[in-house]
Design a protein around this motif. Structure first.
Motif, PDB file in Angstrom:
ATOM      1  N   ALA A  64       0.848  -1.196   0.000  1.00  0.00           N
ATOM      2  CA  ALA A  64       0.000   0.000   0.000  1.00  0.00           C
ATOM      3  C   ALA A  64       0.887   1.251   0.000  1.00  0.00           C
ATOM      4  O   ALA A  64       1.986   1.244   0.565  1.00  0.00           O
ATOM      5  CB  ALA A  64      -0.895  -0.005   1.225  1.00  0.00           C
ATOM      6  N   PRO A  65       0.433   2.330  -0.633  1.00  0.00           N
ATOM      7  CA  PRO A  65       1.228   3.561  -0.703  1.00  0.00           C
ATOM      8  C   PRO A  65       1.675   4.084   0.666  1.00  0.00           C
ATOM      9  O   PRO A  65       2.798   4.573   0.802  1.00  0.00           O
ATOM     10  CB  PRO A  65       0.294   4.555  -1.391  1.00  0.00           C
ATOM     11  N   ASP A  66       0.828   3.969   1.681  1.00  0.00           N
ATOM     12  CA  ASP A  66       1.221   4.447   3.010  1.00  0.00           C
ATOM     13  C   ASP A  66       2.351   3.598   3.589  1.00  0.00           C
ATOM     14  O   ASP A  66       3.246   4.103   4.262  1.00  0.00           O
ATOM     15  CB  ASP A  66       0.035   4.502   3.962  1.00  0.00           C
ATOM     16  N   LYS A  67       2.349   2.319   3.297  1.00  0.00           N
ATOM     17  CA  LYS A  67       3.414   1.441   3.783  1.00  0.00           C
ATOM     18  C   LYS A  67       4.732   1.724   3.054  1.00  0.00           C
ATOM     19  O   LYS A  67       5.796   1.755   3.669  1.00  0.00           O
ATOM     20  CB  LYS A  67       3.012  -0.014   3.637  1.00  0.00           C
ATOM     21  N   ILE A  68       4.646   1.972   1.753  1.00  0.00           N
ATOM     22  CA  ILE A  68       5.848   2.326   0.991  1.00  0.00           C
ATOM     23  C   ILE A  68       6.420   3.643   1.502  1.00  0.00           C
ATOM     24  O   ILE A  68       7.640   3.779   1.651  1.00  0.00           O
ATOM     25  CB  ILE A  68       5.541   2.384  -0.516  1.00  0.00           C
ATOM     26  N   ALA A  69       5.558   4.596   1.818  1.00  0.00           N
ATOM     27  CA  ALA A  69       6.021   5.876   2.359  1.00  0.00           C
ATOM     28  C   ALA A  69       6.744   5.661   3.686  1.00  0.00           C
ATOM     29  O   ALA A  69       7.786   6.281   3.945  1.00  0.00           O
ATOM     30  CB  ALA A  69       4.846   6.835   2.536  1.00  0.00           C
ATOM     31  N   PHE A  70       6.217   4.762   4.525  1.00  0.00           N
ATOM     32  CA  PHE A  70       6.865   4.477   5.803  1.00  0.00           C
ATOM     33  C   PHE A  70       8.224   3.816   5.569  1.00  0.00           C
ATOM     34  O   PHE A  70       9.213   4.168   6.221  1.00  0.00           O
ATOM     35  CB  PHE A  70       5.975   3.587   6.669  1.00  0.00           C
ATOM     36  N   VAL A  71       8.283   2.861   4.642  1.00  0.00           N
ATOM     37  CA  VAL A  71       9.565   2.202   4.314  1.00  0.00           C
ATOM     38  C   VAL A  71      10.571   3.255   3.872  1.00  0.00           C
ATOM     39  O   VAL A  71      11.740   3.232   4.307  1.00  0.00           O
ATOM     40  CB  VAL A  71       9.374   1.134   3.213  1.00  0.00           C
ATOM     41  N   GLU A  72      10.155   4.187   3.041  1.00  0.00           N
ATOM     42  CA  GLU A  72      11.073   5.227   2.565  1.00  0.00           C
ATOM     43  C   GLU A  72      11.545   6.143   3.687  1.00  0.00           C
ATOM     44  O   GLU A  72      12.674   6.606   3.672  1.00  0.00           O
ATOM     45  CB  GLU A  72      10.421   5.997   1.428  1.00  0.00           C
ATOM     46  N   ARG A  73      10.688   6.366   4.687  1.00  0.00           N
ATOM     47  CA  ARG A  73      11.132   7.144   5.850  1.00  0.00           C
ATOM     48  C   ARG A  73      12.188   6.371   6.624  1.00  0.00           C
ATOM     49  O   ARG A  73      13.158   6.954   7.096  1.00  0.00           O
ATOM     50  CB  ARG A  73       9.950   7.488   6.746  1.00  0.00           C
ATOM     51  N   VAL A  74      12.007   5.061   6.771  1.00  0.00           N
ATOM     52  CA  VAL A  74      13.006   4.250   7.467  1.00  0.00           C
ATOM     53  C   VAL A  74      14.331   4.291   6.711  1.00  0.00           C
ATOM     54  O   VAL A  74      15.400   4.398   7.316  1.00  0.00           O
ATOM     55  CB  VAL A  74      12.510   2.784   7.625  1.00  0.00           C
TER      56      VAL A  74
END
Length: 77
Positions: A64-74
Motif C-alpha cells: 500500500a502507498p502508506d506502507k511504501i512511504a513508511f519504508v522510505e522514511r526508514v
C-alpha cells in the motif's frame, strides 16, 4: 562464520572468551533485528533491507502507498 572463526582463533584467555561471548550476543541481536518477520515489524525490516541494498524498490511493488512511504522514511534514517 568466517568472522566468527577469525575472532575465535584469536582467543587465548578466559577473559577473551567472555569478550567473544559478548560479541556473539551482539551479533545475534543484530541478526534478530534485521530478520524479524513478525507482521508488525515487516515495514521496518523492509526499510533496513532497502537501505542496505539487500532488496530493491521494485520488490516492494504491491505494498500500500502508506506502507511504501513508511519504508522510505526508514530508509532515510
Amino acid at each position: 562464520m568466517i568472522q566468527f572463526k577469525a575472532v575465535a582463533g584469536r582467543v587465548q584467555t578466559p577473559d577473551e572468551l567472555w569478550a567473544m561471548e559478548g560479541w556473539l550476543a551482539q551479533q545475534r541481536c543484530h541478526v534478530d533485528e534485521k530478520f524479524d518477520f513478525r507482521y508488525s515489524q515487516l515495514i521496518l525490516v523492509f526499510g533496513r533491507l532497502l537501505r542496505e541494498g539487500r532488496i530493491t524498490r521494485p520488490q516492494l511493488d504491491g505494498l500500500a502507498p502508506d506502507k511504501i512511504a513508511f519504508v522510505e522514511r526508514v530508509v532515510s534514517l
